[in-house]
Design a protein around this motif. Structure first.
Motif, PDB file in Angstrom:
ATOM      1  N   ASP A 198       0.974  -1.142  -0.163  1.00  0.00           N
ATOM      2  CA  ASP A 198      -0.038  -0.034   0.031  1.00  0.00           C
ATOM      3  C   ASP A 198       0.785   1.301  -0.113  1.00  0.00           C
ATOM      4  O   ASP A 198       2.032   1.240   0.362  1.00  0.00           O
ATOM      5  N   ILE A 199       0.532   2.496  -0.381  1.00  0.00           N
ATOM      6  CA  ILE A 199       1.274   3.798  -0.436  1.00  0.00           C
ATOM      7  C   ILE A 199       1.184   4.139   0.985  1.00  0.00           C
ATOM      8  O   ILE A 199       2.243   5.161   1.187  1.00  0.00           O
ATOM      9  N   ARG A 201      -0.663   6.006   4.479  1.00  0.00           N
ATOM     10  CA  ARG A 201      -1.305   7.331   4.830  1.00  0.00           C
ATOM     11  C   ARG A 201      -2.585   7.731   3.906  1.00  0.00           C
ATOM     12  O   ARG A 201      -2.755   8.809   3.801  1.00  0.00           O
ATOM     13  N   PHE A 202      -3.013   6.974   3.175  1.00  0.00           N
ATOM     14  CA  PHE A 202      -4.067   7.280   1.915  1.00  0.00           C
ATOM     15  C   PHE A 202      -5.254   7.637   2.573  1.00  0.00           C
ATOM     16  O   PHE A 202      -5.724   8.734   2.042  1.00  0.00           O
ATOM     17  N   ARG A 203      -5.834   7.071   3.758  1.00  0.00           N
ATOM     18  CA  ARG A 203      -7.075   7.504   4.210  1.00  0.00           C
ATOM     19  C   ARG A 203      -7.108   8.938   4.947  1.00  0.00           C
ATOM     20  O   ARG A 203      -7.946   9.641   4.521  1.00  0.00           O
ATOM     21  N   ILE A 205      -4.758  11.063   3.651  1.00  0.00           N
ATOM     22  CA  ILE A 205      -4.633  12.079   2.557  1.00  0.00           C
ATOM     23  C   ILE A 205      -6.394  12.337   1.940  1.00  0.00           C
ATOM     24  O   ILE A 205      -6.539  13.585   1.685  1.00  0.00           O
ATOM     25  N   ASN A 206      -6.939  11.338   1.944  1.00  0.00           N
ATOM     26  CA  ASN A 206      -8.597  11.598   1.473  1.00  0.00           C
ATOM     27  C   ASN A 206      -9.218  12.327   2.326  1.00  0.00           C
ATOM     28  O   ASN A 206     -10.030  13.220   1.696  1.00  0.00           O
ATOM     29  N   GLY A 214      -6.891  12.247  -3.799  1.00  0.00           N
ATOM     30  CA  GLY A 214      -6.401  11.072  -3.371  1.00  0.00           C
ATOM     31  C   GLY A 214      -6.316  10.044  -4.847  1.00  0.00           C
ATOM     32  O   GLY A 214      -5.158   9.410  -4.972  1.00  0.00           O
ATOM     33  N   LEU A 218      -3.029   8.064  -6.656  1.00  0.00           N
ATOM     34  CA  LEU A 218      -3.033   6.889  -7.037  1.00  0.00           C
ATOM     35  C   LEU A 218      -2.513   6.626  -8.264  1.00  0.00           C
ATOM     36  O   LEU A 218      -1.882   5.534  -8.514  1.00  0.00           O
ATOM     37  N   GLN A 221       1.214   7.015  -8.294  1.00  0.00           N
ATOM     38  CA  GLN A 221       2.100   5.864  -7.784  1.00  0.00           C
ATOM     39  C   GLN A 221       1.954   4.697  -8.820  1.00  0.00           C
ATOM     40  O   GLN A 221       2.838   3.862  -8.842  1.00  0.00           O
ATOM     41  N   ASP A 241      -5.814   1.865  -1.941  1.00  0.00           N
ATOM     42  CA  ASP A 241      -4.150   1.991  -2.380  1.00  0.00           C
ATOM     43  C   ASP A 241      -3.634   0.750  -2.100  1.00  0.00           C
ATOM     44  O   ASP A 241      -2.282   0.715  -1.904  1.00  0.00           O
ATOM     45  N   LEU A 281       4.591   9.981   1.973  1.00  0.00           N
ATOM     46  CA  LEU A 281       3.874   8.474   1.873  1.00  0.00           C
ATOM     47  C   LEU A 281       4.790   7.596   2.445  1.00  0.00           C
ATOM     48  O   LEU A 281       6.020   7.581   2.910  1.00  0.00           O
TER      49      LEU A 281
END
Length: 592
Positions: A198-199, A201-203, A205-206, A214, A218, A221, A241, A281
């Motif tokens: 997974d990349i 800290r995606f949640r 970021i959203n 977001g 994606l 990446q 992610d 990230l």
């Protein structure tokens, strides 16, 4: 994919309830019987309906016959294994059952076998049907033949392997490529590497930047990953992610570690967005290798996901190979969970049994009570300790059913003993914390003892100190009612972590059981002994009965000599005994 169940196309899959309504009671459906029959008859997807308790097929449609070659009358009463191929290992089906038990639904690619013996690839969706009481009654499997044709009658593509957002492959493509790679590996003996990443800290970021940014991250990446992986590798977006990389060759640990390290270094570089804001990230990668970590499609993905979770727990920005010991433990827990589900839905307690450990009055050696202790002889794992399978039952929401099975068996056994012996000791049973969330428990329990033909005072209910303290209000309310119905209440495992001493006067208790660990400590430490003595005095002042667990030596028994009236439980007198082993004790006239 078409379905006989109407769902909003934007809804996530969910378990269907019979009052949703059920296929087996079509008169309750909002659409009429003719429409349902028309859908079943003309659907291009095969439909199979099975009875959840027996796993036997109750109905199939014409598309099922067209795809498999089996007539309806040939499969009625059979299990779905009639179309099962040998392409998937045991782990694949265990994972399927695990997801069905957890969510009520499962979907994915399956290799099945036609009547002719030919193997075909199918996209299968399974949903569970429940009655108003929440009990699973049926399962509906809807399948689309991916090998026969991927184009419908109007020329439209029915199935795609592309992820619309990133233009990478998707989970279905990974499954298909894994099947091919595993078949090749079995022929050639090569290793296969699978990475799940997974990349990071995606949640957040959203939440902070919004879904549009977001999605942009994606896509960036995805392009970064495409530039790094070999052309021969399969790169897909699993969900959110989460990405996966399948390496068909050069899958040695050193090569995989080198790639993972390179990916983390590149993906962790700050990303500059269109508005010039910068995002950093923290990618994490899990790595599994065939055949070392798993032998089939689902097992390899599960192993990589498990390694990925370990990498995240270890602090992110790192990669992790599968820890085989932990992976085996995880697999064992899944097997236990699935087996518990199987026991209660098909075989009704197969392998489960009760042993009974006497509680003795030291002054004259009289048996005052019996504690019912659950035992399980697992068909594959052998004898399992309750310390292993009960936590799994609690985590998978099966402890309520387990409790009730124990109570039913204990009640029936008490009734049999009363038929043969003049005096039968009270029998104690343990209650899990989840039982106190069941509003019908008191009524069910009363009905259970009545069915068995015994009185409520022959059953003692043991509740742990932890349950008492964590579920304080619901516990007090439920126990007050149970005690009013004639059941006696025992506080179990006292002294194991939560101090309920100051709250003893609040609970409707008849008895307190001091945990074995407390007894061991008191026999080795003077302060612990003085504390035990103080607790015993307080309990007796409150008018409660007292049971001391873990008495295994004469020296421990001697410590209790001046403590007044109490009961002890432990190997010094008796280990847990079978019903047959208890007969001589009951014949001597043990009484409560």
């Amino acid at each position: 994919m078409k379905s006989v169940i109407s769902l909003d196309e934007h809804q996530a899959p969910r378990a269907l309830a019979l009052d949703d309504p059920p296929l087996s009671a079509v008169t309750e459906l909002s659409f009429n019987t003719q429409l349902l029959e028309h859908l079943l008859r003309h659907s291009v997807e095969s439909v199979m309906i099975t009875n959840a308790s027996t796993n036997k097929i109750e109905r199939v449609n014409q598309a099922f016959t067209d795809i498999t070659g089996y007539l309806a009358e040939e499969v009625m009463g059979e299990t779905p294994s009639i179309v099962q191929s040998s392409r998937h290992g045991r782990e694949f089906y265990e994972q399927m059952w695990h997801q069905l038990a957890q969510t009520g639904s499962w979907s994915g690619q399956v290799w099945n076998r036609r009547k002719s013996g030919a193997v075909y690839l199918q996209w299968l969706t399974i949903n569970t049907l429940t009655n108003p009481q929440g009990e699973v009654t049926h399962r509906v499997a809807i399948g689309h033949d991916l090998t026969g044709s991927s184009i419908d009658r109007n020329g439209h593509n029915l199935f795609t392997f592309n992820d619309a957002l990133t233009q990478l492959g998707n989970r279905q493509l990974l499954t298909s490529r894994l099947d091919q790679a595993l078949a090749e590996a079995e022929r050639t003996g090569i290793d296969i590497g699978l990475m799940v990443l997974d990349i990071g800290r995606f949640r957040r970021i959203n939440e902070q930047l919004g879904l549009t940014w977001g999605d942009d991250i994606l896509r960036q990446q995805a392009r970064t990953l495409q530039a790094v992986v070999d052309q021969a590798d399969t790169l897909v977006r699993l969900q959110g992610d989460m990405f996966a990389i399948l390496r068909h060759n050069r899958a040695q640990d050193s090569s995989l570690a080198h790639l993972a390290d390179k990916l983390i270094s590149i993906m962790a570089k700050p990303i500059v967005l269109a508005d010039q804001s910068v995002v950093s990230l923290q990618p994490s990668i899990g790595i599994a290798v065939y055949p070392r970590d798993a032998l089939d499609n689902a097992g390899l993905l599960q192993a990589a996901e498990h390694a990925h979770a370990m990498a995240k727990r270890a602090g992110r920005s790192r990669f992790q190979f599968v820890d085989q010991r932990l992976h085996d433990l995880h697999h064992r827990e899944l097997l236990i969970e699935h087996s518990l589900h199987h026991v209660f839905n098909t075989l009704h307690g197969e392998g489960l049994s009760l042993a009974y450990q006497p509680q003795v009055r030291p002054s004259d050696g009289k048996v005052m009570a019996l504690e019912a202790l659950l035992r399980w002889q697992h068909p594959q794992l052998g004898a399992l300790s309750p310390a292993e399978f009960i936590p799994v039952a609690e985590q998978s929401a099966q402890s309520v059913r387990l409790d009730r099975w124990v109570i039913e068996q204990a009640c029936q056994q008490i009734a049999r003993w009363q038929h043969h012996y003049q005096a039968v000791p009270v029998v104690s049973v343990n209650l899990s914390a989840q039982q106190f969330s069941e509003p019908d428990f008191a009524d069910w329990l009363l009905a259970c003892v009545k069915r068995a033909g015994i009185s409520a005072d022959k059953l003692k209910l043991e509740v742990t100190e932890t349950t008492m303290m964590v579920h304080k209000q619901t516990c007090i309310k439920m126990l007050i009612r149970l005690r009013a119905l004639g059941f006696s209440i025992s506080l179990d495992d006292f002294g194991t972590g939560y101090s309920a001493l100051a709250c003893l006067h609040l609970y409707p208790l008849d008895e307190l059981k001091i945990d074995r660990s407390f007894m061991v400590e008191a026999s080795q430490n003077t302060r612990a002994f003085l504390l035990l003595k103080t607790i015993v005095g307080l309990v007796q002042e409150l008018g409660l009965q007292l049971v001391v667990e873990g008495v295994e030596q004469q020296a421990q028994l001697d410590l209790l000599a001046d403590f007044g009236s109490l009961t002890v439980q432990g190997y010094f007198y008796y280990r847990p005994l079978s019903v047959l082993e208890l007969e001589p004790i009951l014949a001597l006239g043990a009484s409560a």
